[in-house]
Design a protein around this motif. Structure first.
Motif, short mmCIF file in Angstrom:
data_model
loop_
_atom_site.label_atom_id
_atom_site.label_comp_id
_atom_site.label_asym_id
_atom_site.label_seq_id
_atom_site.Cartn_x
_atom_site.Cartn_y
_atom_site.Cartn_z
N ALA A 198 -11.63 50.43 2.91
CA ALA A 198 -10.84 51.34 2.46
C ALA A 198 -9.48 51.69 3.64
N ILE A 199 -8.82 50.11 3.35
CA ILE A 199 -8.44 49.35 4.55
C ILE A 199 -6.78 50.07 3.92
N PRO A 200 -5.44 50.35 4.85
CA PRO A 200 -4.69 51.22 4.47
C PRO A 200 -3.66 50.37 3.96
N ILE A 201 -3.12 50.24 2.64
CA ILE A 201 -2.53 49.65 2.05
C ILE A 201 -1.44 48.79 3.13
N GLU A 202 -1.72 49.23 4.37
CA GLU A 202 0.70 49.06 4.44
C GLU A 202 -0.35 47.91 5.89
N LYS A 203 -1.58 47.64 5.52
CA LYS A 203 -2.16 46.25 6.71
C LYS A 203 -2.24 45.33 5.70
N HIS A 204 -1.81 44.95 4.12
CA HIS A 204 -1.98 44.15 3.83
C HIS A 204 -1.33 43.15 4.23
N PRO A 205 0.30 43.59 4.40
CA PRO A 205 0.86 41.81 4.94
C PRO A 205 0.59 41.33 6.83
N LEU A 206 -0.38 42.59 7.35
CA LEU A 206 -0.74 41.41 8.52
C LEU A 206 -2.68 41.21 8.08
N ILE A 207 -2.99 41.13 6.91
CA ILE A 207 -4.03 40.60 6.91
C ILE A 207 -3.14 39.06 6.41
N ARG A 208 -3.06 39.25 5.20
CA ARG A 208 -1.89 38.18 4.32
C ARG A 208 -0.82 37.81 5.52
N SER A 209 -0.54 37.39 6.52
CA SER A 209 -0.20 37.60 7.54
C SER A 209 1.54 36.34 7.66
N GLU A 210 2.38 36.62 8.11
CA GLU A 210 3.83 35.61 8.57
C GLU A 210 2.95 34.20 8.71
N GLU A 211 1.89 33.91 9.86
CA GLU A 211 1.32 33.09 10.53
C GLU A 211 0.48 32.36 9.55
N ALA A 212 -0.40 33.13 8.34
CA ALA A 212 -1.21 32.81 7.29
C ALA A 212 -0.31 32.05 6.24
N CYS A 213 1.45 32.55 6.55
CA CYS A 213 2.26 32.12 5.30
C CYS A 213 2.92 30.43 5.77
N TYR A 214 3.05 31.10 7.55
CA TYR A 214 3.76 30.11 7.75
C TYR A 214 2.69 28.74 8.27
N LEU A 215 1.52 28.70 8.57
CA LEU A 215 0.49 27.55 8.79
C LEU A 215 0.01 26.82 7.73
N SER A 216 0.23 27.50 6.26
CA SER A 216 -0.03 27.04 5.27
C SER A 216 0.83 25.93 4.42
N SER A 217 2.68 26.80 5.03
CA SER A 217 3.61 25.66 4.36
C SER A 217 3.87 24.40 4.98
N SER A 218 3.96 25.05 6.07
CA SER A 218 3.92 24.32 6.92
C SER A 218 3.29 22.85 6.48
N LYS A 219 1.98 23.40 7.13
CA LYS A 219 1.41 22.05 6.83
C LYS A 219 1.59 20.85 5.14
N ALA A 220 1.60 22.42 3.98
CA ALA A 220 2.06 21.70 2.73
C ALA A 220 3.13 20.41 2.89
N ILE A 221 4.40 21.22 3.60
CA ILE A 221 5.19 20.52 4.01
C ILE A 221 5.43 19.17 4.59
N GLY A 222 4.50 19.01 5.49
CA GLY A 222 3.95 18.30 6.53
C GLY A 222 3.62 16.59 5.73
N LEU A 223 2.17 17.20 4.82
CA LEU A 223 1.95 16.11 4.14
C LEU A 223 3.29 15.63 3.03
N ALA A 224 3.52 16.32 2.29
CA ALA A 224 4.79 16.21 1.89
C ALA A 224 5.75 15.18 2.08
N LYS A 225 6.16 14.81 3.34
CA LYS A 225 6.78 14.41 3.75
C LYS A 225 6.25 13.42 4.32
N LYS A 226 4.22 13.21 4.63
CA LYS A 226 3.77 11.83 4.88
C LYS A 226 3.58 10.81 3.77
N THR A 227 3.38 12.14 2.79
CA THR A 227 2.98 10.87 1.01
C THR A 227 4.62 10.39 0.13
#
Length: 444
Positions: A198-227
């Motif tokens: 019963a996690i409060p729904i308000e915690k959703h953006p803290l679970i799927r957080s800014e850092e989770a998004c940024y880490l993944s998108s920056s890694k994908a962009i780095g790989l796209a530049k490399k390849t």
């Protein structure tokens, strides 16, 4: 098919608004001009309503095959047409998943039999289907989809060697869902320890957080530049990520592009209090500051495309504790009215709205003869009345799931007509039962 003459419409196209007539002959636009005279079978006087190219939605989940209690290609394409969307690109996380060429062609056959709108599909990448991706013709479908974070119908691709191999193995646009799975799992474990399921729904953006998004998108962009891969990052949700994208070159020259979805432009974390799990999406709706920064990036061309990520679930599925409530919601019927509302409120001009929802998706995916109001192009058109207020009610909702996150909202503008390949598919609340969608073709 009959000839149709549209009179006295304000055509919004290629950065301009002009009062013009449009002659439709069969599937195509035959002539655009002033005071066109023709013995057309049907004449529609638009009386100053605005004519847009049909909206192109590059990210939808129509749930067929395998999840058809939530929606089907027929039901959700009907809703799309009611919302002025004439073309969609559907995602591979159905059941079975669209991860083989055989399953892709089976899906095209389903759409050919049932779709009210034009269609293509994204081919799903997995940890073990690299050889299928290598066999995929560049004109077979819209592109390749990689889930670099888990989502509905888990297709998580987390083998970094496979990801790099996919990036090196296709000329097609690689569209990516970017959220770092390790970060999400660590955050989820922390909140489950505190709250159980019963996690409060308000915690959703803290679970799927800014850092989770940024880490993944920056890694994908780095790989796209490399390849040198052609990468399109789906549904940006954080302001931080917008700094990763460029606006100093034309879209046609970009190798790395970005999309934002309606819900991330409309809602903020303050809305969880009233909307609850109805606005639970992956990536999560985040702060008002993030929303503002997404708007800034959209308007200065770091973000290229607006889409929906339409992903219906039944209300009884949504009405669950946090860990059991699925992510996603229905949006195709109300995406254009929501953006017209934003335009009427001064957030974005009609010309820029058309650029981000029509022209740019057509350019980005190299669609043939779509995305513009041009002679010789397919007659895909959305006609809107900017002075006809209406309320979103359960009775007006077309989605199979029967609900909308905009339920009860009042929009000042309404879609009055939708043409798909010259066919009047929607008119004043009535949807033609003729399924007239066509498989998309490409200039590649």
């Amino acid at each position: 098919m009959q000839r149709i003459l549209l009179k006295n419409g304000v055509v919004v196209n290629e950065g301009n608004q002009k009062v013009q007539d449009i002659l439709i002959d069969g599937e195509h636009i035959a002539k655009i001009g002033n005071a066109i005279s023709d013995d057309a079978v049907k004449v529609i006087d638009l009386n100053g309503k605005h004519v847009l190219p049909g909206i192109i939605d590059d990210q939808v989940h129509f749930r067929e095959p395998g999840l058809t209690h939530k929606g089907t290609i027929a039901t959700e394409s009907r809703a799309a047409v009611a919302g002025g969307i004439t073309t969609f690109m559907e995602q591979p996380n159905t059941n079975p998943q669209t991860t083989t060429i055989k399953k892709l062609e089976e899906k095209f056959a389903m759409a050919a039999a049932s779709s009210f709108a034009n269609y293509s599909f994204l081919f799903g990448g997995t940890n073990d289907n690299l050889e299928e991706i290598k066999r995929l013709d560049k004109n077979a479908c819209s592109g390749v989809k990689l889930f670099l974070g888990s989502s509905t119908g888990n297709m998580l691709v987390d083998d970094e060697k496979v990801i790099e191999a996919i990036f090196r193995s296709t000329e097609m646009v690689i569209s990516a869902h970017c959220e770092d799975e390790t970060t999400i799992r660590e955050n989820m474990a922390k909140y489950k320890e505190l709250y159980g399921d019963a996690i409060p729904i308000e915690k959703h953006p803290l679970i799927r957080s800014e850092e989770a998004c940024y880490l993944s998108s920056s890694k994908a962009i780095g790989l796209a530049k490399k390849t040198g891969a052609r990468l399109h990052v789906f549904h940006l949700s954080t302001g931080k990520e917008t700094a990763l994208f460029r606006n100093d070159i034309p879209l046609e020259e970009k190798k790395i592009t970005a999309e934002v979805c309606i819900h991330h432009l409309w809602f903020s974390d303050a809305d969880y209090k009233t909307k609850g799990t109805l606005i639970k999406w992956n990536p999560a709706v985040k702060t008002a500051k993030d929303r503002s920064m997404l708007w800034d990036a959209l308007l200065d061309d770091r973000i290229d495309v607006i889409a929906t990520d339409h992903a219906p679930h039944l209300l009884e599925e949504k009405d669950n504790v946090y860990t059991k409530a699925p992510s996603g919601g229905p949006l195709v019927q109300h995406a254009l009215p929501a953006m017209l509302e934003a335009s009427l409120n001064g957030k974005i001009s009609l010309e820029r709205l058309v650029e981000k929802m029509c022209h740019n998706p057509a350019k980005l995916f190299q669609l043939e003869k779509r995305g513009y109001v041009r002679e010789g192009y397919f007659a895909d058109l959305a006609i809107v009345d900017l002075k006809d207020s209406w309320e979103v009610t359960k009775e007006s909702i077309v989605y199979k799931c029967g609900w909308s996150p905009f339920d009860g909202d009042i929009f000042k503008a309404k879609v009055t007509h939708t043409f798909v390949n010259g066919h009047l598919a929607y008119e004043h609340g009535k949807i033609s039962e003729k399924r007239n969608g066509k498989r998309l073709t490409f200039n590649r």
